[in-house]
Design an enzyme around this catalytic site. Structure first.
Site, PDB file in Angstrom:
ATOM      1  CE  LYS A  53       3.138  -0.113   0.393  1.00 30.37           C
ATOM      2  NZ  LYS A  53       2.286   0.237  -0.738  1.00 30.37           N
ATOM      3  CD  GLN A  97       1.175   3.523  -2.135  1.00 31.46           C
ATOM      4  OE1 GLN A  97       2.102   2.783  -1.879  1.00 31.46           O
ATOM      5  NE2 GLN A  97      -0.020   3.388  -1.588  1.00 31.46           N
ATOM      6  CG  ASP A 120       1.129  -4.349  -5.118  1.00 30.64           C
ATOM      7  OD1 ASP A 120       1.209  -4.570  -3.899  1.00 30.64           O
ATOM      8  OD2 ASP A 120       1.189  -3.199  -5.602  1.00 30.64           O
TER       9      ASP A 120
END
Ligand code: NAD
Length: 287
Positions: A53, A97, A120
């Protein structure tokens, strides 16, 4: 002949389009978009995802900041960090994460991220907007799948889409996105009897179960578009999906490879969501 849904190439294309838009803002004297990535503990797979990422952010011109907490960090330490980042004006998006260490309340932690920074798309507010078919920060993997279908000119409206898996991060939001786009959607899960009888009706079959090679030729209608979300690594390091690729590839019209299909599109969607949050924060009109 079966065509490959090349997520790697599509994601690279999306990144360079994004980079051009970010460069235009920098030329206009604006700051870079900022993404905060929080990693708790030393899970090796998570560390790889975070690194990927970070690299993708750098390629697109997004400032990526990593926050590493030890595996024995407490939930309140993590919440304090989220609260600090929520107030940081340089940070447009924030992700935590997964998986988090056992014992942490994942939903409570995800809900702590301010909704305008929830790139997200996990929080109740963003999920609610998706449910109402309103503009929102869409969950990254489902958003990436729709972008991949669109980029390859695959019709969604009027198609029968079957989604296998009903998780909050993939199966459910993907089903809603497909529904919002005019597909007839069936959702299957671990309690569905005779899975193959339903998947064989799919014009578009999306599989997100975490069960390696669950789907084989008997599950496929000839000519179907097959999207494989699963990622599994065997002892030799070889990656495979929830779909038995070799078994089904000749039956499909289109199929995503693993790796190089849905994975890169998930990251590209994260970058896009960070851009959308940045536009929202800076009052940029991004149609
Ligand atoms: P999850 O474990 O939260 O959910 C799995 C779902 O599959 C559940 O709804 C369950 O009911 C269903 N399921 C399990 N066994 C089944 C069976 N035998 N028949 C039918 N349905 C069954 O998983 P998730 O978070 O949705 O992830 C699914 C997979 O996708 C995992 O392999 C994960 O690593 C992968 N993943 C990949 C990406 C990516 O970017 N490529 C992103 C997210 C998840």
């Amino acid at each position: 002949m079966t065509k490959i849904l090349d997520g790697k190439a599509c994601a690279a294309n999306m990144r360079s389009q994004l980079q051009a838009k970010i460069d235009a803002q920098l030329a206009d004297g604006k700051r870079r978009p900022g993404l905060a990535v929080i990693l708790v503990g030393e899970d090796p797979a998570s560390a790889i995802y975070v690194r990927n990422k970070h690299r993708a952010c750098e390629k697109a011109g997004i400032k990526s900041m990593q926050y590493l907490l030890p595996s024995d960090a407490t939930e309140s330490q993590l919440i304090d960090l989220i609260d600090t980042l929520n107030e940081d004006p340089e940070i447009d998006g924030m992700i935590i994460q997964l998986p988090l260490p056992a014992g942490m309340d994942v939903v409570k932690i995800q809900e702590r991220v301010r909704s305008d920074k929830d790139v997200d798309g996990f929080c109740a507010e963003q999920a609610g907007l998706l449910f109402r078919n309103r503009p929102c920060l869409e969950s990254c993997t489902p958003k990436g799948i729709i972008s991949l279908l669109d980029a390859n000119g695959i019709e969604i409206e009027g198609q029968h889409a079957v989604v296998v898996g009903r998780s909050d991060i993939v199966g459910k939001p993907l089903s809603i996105l497909l529904l919002n786009r005019g597909a007839t959607v069936s959702i299957c899960h671990s309690k569905t009897p005779d899975l193959a009888a339903i998947t064989r009706q799919a014009d578009i079959l999306c599989v997100a179960t975490g069960k390696r090679h669950l789907i084989s030729a008997e599950h496929i209608k000839p000519g179907a578009v097959v999207v494989d979300v699963g990622i599994h690594r065997d002892d030799s390091g070889k990656l495979a999906g929830d779909v038995n690729y070799e078994d089904v590839v000749d039956l499909c019209s289109w199929i995503t490879p693993v790796p190089g299909g849905v994975g890169p599109m998930t990251i590209a969607s994260l970058l896009e969501n960070t851009w959308l949050a940045y536009c929202d924060h800076l009052g940029i009109n991004e149609a």
